[in-house]
Design a protein around this motif. Structure first.
Motif, PDB file in Angstrom:
ATOM      1  N   VAL A  18      14.891 134.892 105.453  1.00  0.00           N
ATOM      2  CA  VAL A  18      15.410 136.133 104.592  1.00  0.00           C
ATOM      3  C   VAL A  18      16.610 136.870 105.465  1.00  0.00           C
ATOM      4  CG1 VAL A  18      14.865 138.363 104.104  1.00  0.00           C
ATOM      5  CG2 VAL A  18      13.155 136.418 103.789  1.00  0.00           C
ATOM      6  N   LEU A  23      19.301 138.999 102.727  1.00  0.00           N
ATOM      7  CA  LEU A  23      18.725 139.250 101.437  1.00  0.00           C
ATOM      8  C   LEU A  23      17.708 140.046 101.783  1.00  0.00           C
ATOM      9  CD1 LEU A  23      18.860 136.410  99.064  1.00  0.00           C
ATOM     10  CD2 LEU A  23      20.466 138.432  98.996  1.00  0.00           C
ATOM     11  N   ALA A  25      13.423 140.909 101.131  1.00  0.00           N
ATOM     12  CA  ALA A  25      12.371 140.131 100.473  1.00  0.00           C
ATOM     13  C   ALA A  25      11.118 140.847 100.084  1.00  0.00           C
ATOM     14  CB  ALA A  25      12.017 139.082 101.492  1.00  0.00           C
ATOM     15  N   THR A  32       7.827 134.811  96.455  1.00  0.00           N
ATOM     16  CA  THR A  32       8.505 135.693  97.168  1.00  0.00           C
ATOM     17  C   THR A  32      10.085 136.217  96.269  1.00  0.00           C
ATOM     18  OG1 THR A  32       8.167 134.886  99.365  1.00  0.00           O
ATOM     19  CG2 THR A  32      10.217 136.127  99.432  1.00  0.00           C
ATOM     20  N   LEU A  34      13.497 137.580  96.375  1.00  0.00           N
ATOM     21  CA  LEU A  34      14.802 137.899  97.176  1.00  0.00           C
ATOM     22  C   LEU A  34      15.518 139.073  96.351  1.00  0.00           C
ATOM     23  CD1 LEU A  34      15.214 134.367  98.752  1.00  0.00           C
ATOM     24  CD2 LEU A  34      14.015 136.290  99.825  1.00  0.00           C
TER      25      LEU A  34
END
Length: 67
Positions: A18, A23, A25, A32, A34
């Motif tokens: 991540v 990004l 998360a 997940t 993002l």
């Protein structure tokens, strides 16, 4: 100018990835989410390629509305 995207994948994405993707998360029970800025189509393809290389199943990609 960057556009904000939301990318949903099945499974959990580790914090190190991540951070590398730049990004945010949000981990849900089986996926997940993002979210964050992507500067161009090449950058988006790069993110998607990294997720695919990890064997994560892509559920959805969508561009978020401008703020």
């Amino acid at each position: 100018m960057s556009l904000n995207y939301e990318i949903r994948v099945r499974g959990r994405v580790g914090e190190h990835l991540v951070d590398a993707l730049g990004l945010a998360a949000e981990v849900e029970p089986v996926e997940t989410v993002l979210r964050g800025p992507v500067f161009d189509q090449e950058g988006l393809r790069g993110i998607l390629d990294q997720l695919q290389d990890l064997g994560l199943e892509l559920i959805e990609v969508r561009r978020l509305p401008a703020d």
